[in-house]
Each structure stands twice: as C-alpha cells, then as structure tokens.
Design a protein around this motif. Structure first.
Motif, short mmCIF file in Angstrom:
data_model
loop_
_atom_site.label_atom_id
_atom_site.label_comp_id
_atom_site.label_asym_id
_atom_site.label_seq_id
_atom_site.Cartn_x
_atom_site.Cartn_y
_atom_site.Cartn_z
N THR A 30 0.81 -1.22 0.00
CA THR A 30 0.00 0.00 0.00
C THR A 30 0.84 1.28 0.00
O THR A 30 0.45 2.26 -0.62
N MET A 88 -4.64 -0.08 -2.37
CA MET A 88 -5.17 1.02 -1.56
C MET A 88 -6.07 0.42 -0.48
O MET A 88 -6.86 -0.49 -0.75
N THR A 132 -7.52 -2.43 -5.80
CA THR A 132 -6.45 -2.24 -6.78
C THR A 132 -6.32 -0.75 -7.10
O THR A 132 -7.21 0.04 -6.80
N THR A 133 -5.20 -0.40 -7.69
CA THR A 133 -4.94 0.97 -8.14
C THR A 133 -4.43 0.90 -9.58
O THR A 133 -4.19 -0.20 -10.09
N THR A 175 -1.36 -1.38 -9.80
CA THR A 175 -1.42 -2.80 -9.41
C THR A 175 -0.88 -3.71 -10.51
O THR A 175 -0.09 -4.62 -10.24
N GLY A 210 1.62 2.54 -3.30
CA GLY A 210 0.42 2.72 -4.11
C GLY A 210 0.03 1.56 -4.99
O GLY A 210 -0.80 1.71 -5.89
#
Length: 89
Positions: A55, A61, A69-70, A73, A58
């Motif tokens: 996390t 999250m 996911t971001t 990811t 990034g």
C-alpha cells in the motif's frame, strides 16, 4: 534477503494482489486476507508488513478495511511475475 525469502514474499504478494483483484469493486476485507495468511502461519506483524509494502508505494489502496487495486497494481503484478520466474529458474 535470501532467494527463498524473496520467492516467498513474491508469491505471497502475488496471491494478495490476485485476491484483491478477484474481490472486484467491493474490495478484499483485510480480516479475510489476514485469516488466509494466518492459516499458513503468518503473524499479524508479518501481515501488516506485507500489506504496508503493497500500500505504501500505491500498488494497493486500503479504504474502510478493504483493499482495492490501483492503476499501479498491474505494474507490480508484472514485476512480481518477473521476480518469481527469475528466482525459480
């Protein structure tokens, strides 16, 4: 870190990412992820370290105790796949 440790952390991280992806828009509850890791012998501090590692930069999250996911990811997943393939040779 030794190669075996790198491989273990990479596999665990990949498993977490895949679980979060599978959870979809609702996210993966932290308690469920911890329970899964705990059933394989992980301690709370180990779980927290791995989740912080995912996390903080990034790659995932945390929102209301659910991991999501971001945009980063997929990049991390690709890096982990490369590490796993390289170490397992």
């Amino acid at each position: 870190m030794k190669q075996a440790q790198i491989l273990a952390v990479s596999h665990i991280s990949m498993g977490v990412i895949k679980a979060v992806e599978a959870a979809g828009d609702l996210g993966a509850p932290g308690g469920v992820l911890y329970a899964a890791m705990q059933s394989h012998g992980a301690k709370l501090k180990q779980f927290q370290s791995i989740m912080d590692m995912l996390t903080s930069p990034g790659y995932l999250m945390l929102e209301v105790d659910c991991y999501h996911t971001t945009p980063c990811t997929a990049q991390m997943k690709a890096r982990l796949a490369l590490v796993i393939a390289t170490v397992e040779r």
